[in-house]
Design a protein around this motif. Structure first.
Motif, PDB file in Angstrom:
ATOM      1  N   GLN A   1      -8.380  -3.649   7.894  1.00  0.00           N
ATOM      2  CA  GLN A   1      -7.141  -3.842   7.031  1.00  0.00           C
ATOM      3  C   GLN A   1      -7.284  -3.129   5.553  1.00  0.00           C
ATOM      4  OE1 GLN A   1      -6.649  -7.901   7.595  1.00  0.00           O
ATOM      5  NE2 GLN A   1      -5.982  -7.786   9.744  1.00  0.00           N
ATOM      6  N   GLY A   2      -8.408  -3.233   5.069  1.00  0.00           N
ATOM      7  CA  GLY A   2      -8.611  -3.134   3.728  1.00  0.00           C
ATOM      8  C   GLY A   2      -8.458  -1.450   3.521  1.00  0.00           C
TER       9      GLY A   2
ATOM     10  N   ASP B   1      -6.771   0.706   5.696  1.00  0.00           N
ATOM     11  CA  ASP B   1      -5.772   0.994   5.971  1.00  0.00           C
ATOM     12  C   ASP B   1      -4.743   0.958   4.692  1.00  0.00           C
ATOM     13  OD1 ASP B   1      -6.210   1.467   8.562  1.00  0.00           O
ATOM     14  OD2 ASP B   1      -5.488  -0.430   9.483  1.00  0.00           O
ATOM     15  N   SER B   2      -4.767  -0.270   3.914  1.00  0.00           N
ATOM     16  CA  SER B   2      -4.403  -0.378   2.649  1.00  0.00           C
ATOM     17  C   SER B   2      -4.586   0.553   1.732  1.00  0.00           C
ATOM     18  CB  SER B   2      -4.397  -1.822   2.091  1.00  0.00           C
ATOM     19  OG  SER B   2      -4.073  -2.731   3.015  1.00  0.00           O
TER      20      SER B   2
ATOM     21  N   ARG C   1      -2.956   4.154   2.723  1.00  0.00           N
ATOM     22  CA  ARG C   1      -1.547   3.930   2.413  1.00  0.00           C
ATOM     23  C   ARG C   1      -1.224   4.348   0.946  1.00  0.00           C
ATOM     24  NH1 ARG C   1      -1.365   0.071   6.307  1.00  0.00           N
ATOM     25  NH2 ARG C   1      -1.414  -1.640   4.472  1.00  0.00           N
ATOM     26  N   GLU C   2      -2.005   3.393  -0.109  1.00  0.00           N
ATOM     27  CA  GLU C   2      -1.995   3.505  -1.263  1.00  0.00           C
ATOM     28  C   GLU C   2      -2.652   4.809  -2.024  1.00  0.00           C
ATOM     29  OE1 GLU C   2      -3.472  -0.191  -2.927  1.00  0.00           O
ATOM     30  OE2 GLU C   2      -2.660  -1.302  -1.432  1.00  0.00           O
TER      31      GLU C   2
ATOM     32  N   TYR D   1      -2.686   8.604   0.899  1.00  0.00           N
ATOM     33  CA  TYR D   1      -1.462   8.707   2.240  1.00  0.00           C
ATOM     34  C   TYR D   1      -1.396   9.983   3.046  1.00  0.00           C
ATOM     35  CZ  TYR D   1       1.045  10.944  -1.497  1.00  0.00           C
ATOM     36  OH  TYR D   1       1.654  11.585  -2.834  1.00  0.00           O
TER      37      TYR D   1
END
Length: 60
Positions: A18-19, A21-22, A25-26, A29
């Motif tokens: 999850q980390g 993936d974040s 995205r940030e 990307y």
């Protein structure tokens, strides 16, 4: 990527996924996950080196 790179396989738990993936995205990307992993590994190695140096200074 240079021809002298090495491939590895890493298993990660869901909370780290999850980390990552974040972070992708940030900050990454439009880049592949391999760039994210190299970035995170480099940060971790730098932090480990700094911690080791600090521990050596404190021990002397």
């Amino acid at each position: 990527m240079a021809a002298n790179t090495r491939r590895i396989m890493v298993s990660i738990p869901p909370d780290l996924e999850q980390g990552l993936d974040s972070l992708k995205r940030e900050k990454f990307y439009n880049k592949p996950y391999s760039e994210v992993f190299r970035y995170v590994f480099a940060l971790g190695l730098k932090a480990a080196e700094e911690k080791t140096k600090k521990e050596c200074r404190e021990a002397s």
